[in-house]
Design a protein around this motif. Structure first.
Motif, PDB file in Angstrom:
ATOM      1  N   ILE A 183       0.851  -1.194   0.000  1.00  0.00           N
ATOM      2  CA  ILE A 183       0.000   0.000   0.000  1.00  0.00           C
ATOM      3  C   ILE A 183       0.884   1.241   0.000  1.00  0.00           C
ATOM      4  N   ASP A 184       0.656   2.138  -0.959  1.00  0.00           N
ATOM      5  CA  ASP A 184       1.434   3.368  -0.999  1.00  0.00           C
ATOM      6  C   ASP A 184       0.540   4.566  -1.322  1.00  0.00           C
ATOM      7  N   GLN A 185       1.144   5.707  -1.590  1.00  0.00           N
ATOM      8  CA  GLN A 185       0.380   6.935  -1.823  1.00  0.00           C
ATOM      9  C   GLN A 185      -0.478   6.867  -3.086  1.00  0.00           C
ATOM     10  N   ASP A 186      -0.173   5.928  -3.978  1.00  0.00           N
ATOM     11  CA  ASP A 186      -0.942   5.797  -5.212  1.00  0.00           C
ATOM     12  C   ASP A 186      -2.039   4.733  -5.116  1.00  0.00           C
ATOM     13  N   THR A 187      -2.164   4.086  -3.970  1.00  0.00           N
ATOM     14  CA  THR A 187      -3.201   3.067  -3.790  1.00  0.00           C
ATOM     15  C   THR A 187      -4.567   3.725  -3.656  1.00  0.00           C
ATOM     16  N   VAL A 188      -5.527   3.245  -4.444  1.00  0.00           N
ATOM     17  CA  VAL A 188      -6.888   3.788  -4.371  1.00  0.00           C
ATOM     18  C   VAL A 188      -7.866   2.802  -3.733  1.00  0.00           C
ATOM     19  N   LEU A 189      -7.501   1.516  -3.719  1.00  0.00           N
ATOM     20  CA  LEU A 189      -8.397   0.502  -3.158  1.00  0.00           C
ATOM     21  C   LEU A 189      -7.587  -0.668  -2.628  1.00  0.00           C
ATOM     22  N   VAL A 190      -7.976  -1.135  -1.435  1.00  0.00           N
ATOM     23  CA  VAL A 190      -7.519  -2.425  -0.929  1.00  0.00           C
ATOM     24  C   VAL A 190      -8.762  -3.296  -0.814  1.00  0.00           C
ATOM     25  N   THR A 191      -8.768  -4.437  -1.500  1.00  0.00           N
ATOM     26  CA  THR A 191      -9.936  -5.309  -1.516  1.00  0.00           C
ATOM     27  C   THR A 191      -9.521  -6.713  -1.109  1.00  0.00           C
ATOM     28  N   VAL A 192     -10.175  -7.260  -0.086  1.00  0.00           N
ATOM     29  CA  VAL A 192      -9.802  -8.557   0.474  1.00  0.00           C
ATOM     30  C   VAL A 192     -11.052  -9.289   0.950  1.00  0.00           C
ATOM     31  N   ALA A 193     -10.891 -10.584   1.187  1.00  0.00           N
ATOM     32  CA  ALA A 193     -11.930 -11.365   1.862  1.00  0.00           C
ATOM     33  C   ALA A 193     -11.646 -11.334   3.352  1.00  0.00           C
ATOM     34  N   LEU A 194     -12.628 -10.950   4.139  1.00  0.00           N
ATOM     35  CA  LEU A 194     -12.429 -10.901   5.589  1.00  0.00           C
ATOM     36  C   LEU A 194     -12.130 -12.296   6.132  1.00  0.00           C
ATOM     37  N   VAL A 195     -12.867 -13.296   5.656  1.00  0.00           N
ATOM     38  CA  VAL A 195     -12.564 -14.707   5.919  1.00  0.00           C
ATOM     39  C   VAL A 195     -12.386 -15.364   4.560  1.00  0.00           C
ATOM     40  N   SER A 196     -11.229 -15.949   4.321  1.00  0.00           N
ATOM     41  CA  SER A 196     -10.952 -16.536   3.015  1.00  0.00           C
ATOM     42  C   SER A 196     -11.723 -17.838   2.824  1.00  0.00           C
ATOM     43  N   ASN A 197     -12.376 -17.960   1.663  1.00  0.00           N
ATOM     44  CA  ASN A 197     -13.052 -19.216   1.354  1.00  0.00           C
ATOM     45  C   ASN A 197     -12.051 -20.329   1.064  1.00  0.00           C
ATOM     46  N   VAL A 198     -10.791 -19.963   0.806  1.00  0.00           N
ATOM     47  CA  VAL A 198      -9.773 -20.968   0.493  1.00  0.00           C
ATOM     48  C   VAL A 198      -9.475 -21.837   1.708  1.00  0.00           C
ATOM     49  N   ASN A 199      -9.238 -21.176   2.853  1.00  0.00           N
ATOM     50  CA  ASN A 199      -8.812 -21.943   4.027  1.00  0.00           C
ATOM     51  C   ASN A 199      -9.237 -21.329   5.360  1.00  0.00           C
ATOM     52  N   GLY A 200     -10.119 -20.351   5.331  1.00  0.00           N
ATOM     53  CA  GLY A 200     -10.583 -19.758   6.579  1.00  0.00           C
ATOM     54  C   GLY A 200      -9.652 -18.710   7.158  1.00  0.00           C
ATOM     55  N   HIS A 201      -8.614 -18.315   6.417  1.00  0.00           N
ATOM     56  CA  HIS A 201      -7.688 -17.264   6.894  1.00  0.00           C
ATOM     57  C   HIS A 201      -8.455 -15.993   7.244  1.00  0.00           C
ATOM     58  N   LEU A 202      -8.192 -15.442   8.427  1.00  0.00           N
ATOM     59  CA  LEU A 202      -8.813 -14.198   8.884  1.00  0.00           C
ATOM     60  C   LEU A 202      -7.892 -13.031   8.550  1.00  0.00           C
ATOM     61  N   GLU A 203      -8.420 -12.078   7.795  1.00  0.00           N
ATOM     62  CA  GLU A 203      -7.622 -10.925   7.396  1.00  0.00           C
ATOM     63  C   GLU A 203      -7.510  -9.923   8.549  1.00  0.00           C
ATOM     64  N   ASP A 204      -6.319  -9.398   8.765  1.00  0.00           N
ATOM     65  CA  ASP A 204      -6.111  -8.349   9.771  1.00  0.00           C
ATOM     66  C   ASP A 204      -6.546  -7.016   9.152  1.00  0.00           C
ATOM     67  N   ILE A 205      -7.843  -6.867   8.993  1.00  0.00           N
ATOM     68  CA  ILE A 205      -8.347  -5.761   8.174  1.00  0.00           C
ATOM     69  C   ILE A 205      -8.277  -4.426   8.895  1.00  0.00           C
ATOM     70  N   LYS A 206      -8.309  -4.421  10.202  1.00  0.00           N
ATOM     71  CA  LYS A 206      -8.188  -3.151  10.924  1.00  0.00           C
ATOM     72  C   LYS A 206      -6.807  -2.531  10.682  1.00  0.00           C
ATOM     73  N   THR A 207      -5.764  -3.333  10.725  1.00  0.00           N
ATOM     74  CA  THR A 207      -4.418  -2.831  10.454  1.00  0.00           C
ATOM     75  C   THR A 207      -4.306  -2.360   9.008  1.00  0.00           C
ATOM     76  N   ILE A 208      -4.881  -3.119   8.103  1.00  0.00           N
ATOM     77  CA  ILE A 208      -4.890  -2.737   6.690  1.00  0.00           C
ATOM     78  C   ILE A 208      -5.627  -1.419   6.498  1.00  0.00           C
ATOM     79  N   ALA A 209      -6.779  -1.286   7.154  1.00  0.00           N
ATOM     80  CA  ALA A 209      -7.586  -0.069   7.014  1.00  0.00           C
ATOM     81  C   ALA A 209      -6.835   1.159   7.509  1.00  0.00           C
ATOM     82  N   ASP A 210      -6.133   1.034   8.615  1.00  0.00           N
ATOM     83  CA  ASP A 210      -5.366   2.166   9.136  1.00  0.00           C
ATOM     84  C   ASP A 210      -4.342   2.651   8.104  1.00  0.00           C
ATOM     85  N   ALA A 211      -3.654   1.705   7.484  1.00  0.00           N
ATOM     86  CA  ALA A 211      -2.638   2.071   6.491  1.00  0.00           C
ATOM     87  C   ALA A 211      -3.271   2.630   5.228  1.00  0.00           C
ATOM     88  N   ALA A 212      -4.355   2.018   4.788  1.00  0.00           N
ATOM     89  CA  ALA A 212      -5.012   2.475   3.563  1.00  0.00           C
ATOM     90  C   ALA A 212      -5.602   3.864   3.736  1.00  0.00           C
TER      91      ALA A 212
END
Length: 376
Positions: A170-199
């Motif tokens: 994520i940098d100054q040119d990022t306009v969108l971060v898009t992720v699955a909160l819970v991955s359908n692949v394996n149940g991975h939980l995204e640390d979305i609060k940390t991502i949101a702060d940076a975005a």
């Protein structure tokens, strides 16, 4: 198992060869009054709520109520039921995910919600995601890359996304971060609060695919600082295909996420449509909606929302926390019985996720054996 426990583990990937004989009757099950509401359980052991929830009796009854309303009209409480559903369902879903009713709209599927965000982006700037996002979304994003958009896909290591690698992307040119909160692949939980702060520090929007989260794990979109989220109803909300929800943070509506489809009606402001012309209005007068219903396409799958309406009632009665607790318990039991040397275990968040996954050495043979054992 008390009656407030749920019927289904929602294991996302196939059960395979087990280290010890698999005893279906040894599973910790909810009480019969809950199990009886899921007729498919009389046919097979169902371990795929992460793929599609088996239709419950309460959702089926809701489908029939809407069909009767359209077939026979509004008498005998049919119209009242339909009206209550339309009045309450956005508020109920908002309550489920920690959002206001005014922040909830109706869309036909998860990707439709994500597409509304993609259509809102400026022409320049990069998009950040990872390879545990839904593959259908990745397919769409790669299409945008081919059309000229810069796309950054962070690759998981040992089936888990490194949060530092996400932040580095994520940098100054990022306009969108898009992720699955819970991955359908394996149940991975995204640390979305940390991502949101940076975005947000760089002015980017954060979208979350919450189809494997809403109804399966407790979430609060405001506390997680998610800007936009969407999900379909046919998984953990006990609904059917063709119905879903979008959440758009209040201050983004009509600004960073502009009006797109302009649902509603126009008023013809000239004779013979009106007896007296309103000189202060245009010939074709339109008043835009001022909440998240502005992102709806118009009429939606009302039958599907009747099913989800009953699903939301079920969730309110039994509690998402209890559902997750029961799912985790069953997932741990499965893990104890699978030979993980032969079939590696790839779920990093088994204590907090409804999905558990294994790598199988012969997928077709495993599926064949599951079918023979009446396991979905």
């Amino acid at each position: 198992m008390n009656r407030r426990r749920f019927v289904q583990a929602g294991m996302g990937t196939a059960l395979s060869t087990v280290a010890t004989p698999f005893d279906h009757h040894a599973l910790v099950m909810p009480s019969n009054d809950i199990r009886s509401q899921f007729p498919r359980l009389t046919e097979e052991v169902y371990l795929n709520a992460a793929g599609m929830m088996p239709l419950s009796t309460f959702s089926e009854q809701a489908l029939n109520k809407y069909a009767a309303y359209q077939r026979l009209g509004s008498k005998e409480g049919r119209g009242e039921y339909f009206g209550t559903m339309r009045t309450d369902i956005r508020r109920m879903f908002g309550d489920l995910i920690g959002a206001k009713e005014s922040e909830i709209g109706l869309v036909h599927c998860t990707k439709a919600g994500e597409q509304i965000v993609l259509d809102s982006l400026p022409s320049a700037g990069n998009i950040v995601t990872n390879d545990l996002h839904f593959s259908g979304s990745l397919h769409n994003l790669i299409g945008l890359k081919k059309a000229g958009r810069e796309l950054r896909i962070v690759k998981a290591r040992d089936w888990k996304v490194d949060i530092n690698e996400m932040l580095d992307a994520i940098d100054q040119d990022t306009v969108l971060v898009t992720v699955a909160l819970v991955s359908n692949v394996n149940g991975h939980l995204e640390d979305i609060k940390t991502i949101a702060d940076a975005a947000h520090a760089r002015g980017a929007i954060v979208f979350a695919d919450i189809i494997q989260a809403a109804g399966a794990i407790p979430i609060n979109v405001h506390e997680l600082e998610i800007d936009v989220a969407s999900c379909s109803c046919y998984k953990w909300l006990f609904g059917i295909h063709g119905s879903g929800f979008i959440y758009v943070r209040q201050d983004l509506q009509g600004t960073k996420i502009p009006d797109r489809l302009f649902p509603g009606h126009v008023k013809n402001n000239y004779p013979p449509w009106v007896d007296e012309v309103d000189s202060s209005a245009d010939e074709y007068s339109y008043h835009a909606l001022t909440d998240a219903t502005r992102y709806q396409p118009g009429h939606v799958n009302y039958m599907g929302y009747c099913a989800a309406f009953e699903g939301l009632r079920f969730l309110k009665t039994h509690g998402v926390e209890k559902i997750l607790e029961h799912s985790v318990r069953l997932n741990k039991q499965l893990l104890r019985q699978v030979d993980t040397e032969r079939h590696p275990f790839i779920t990093p968040d088994i204590h907090a996720s409804p999905i558990t996954s294994f790598i199988v050495d012969d997928r077709d043979e495993v599926i064949k054996r599951l079918i023979e054992a009446r396991i979905a």
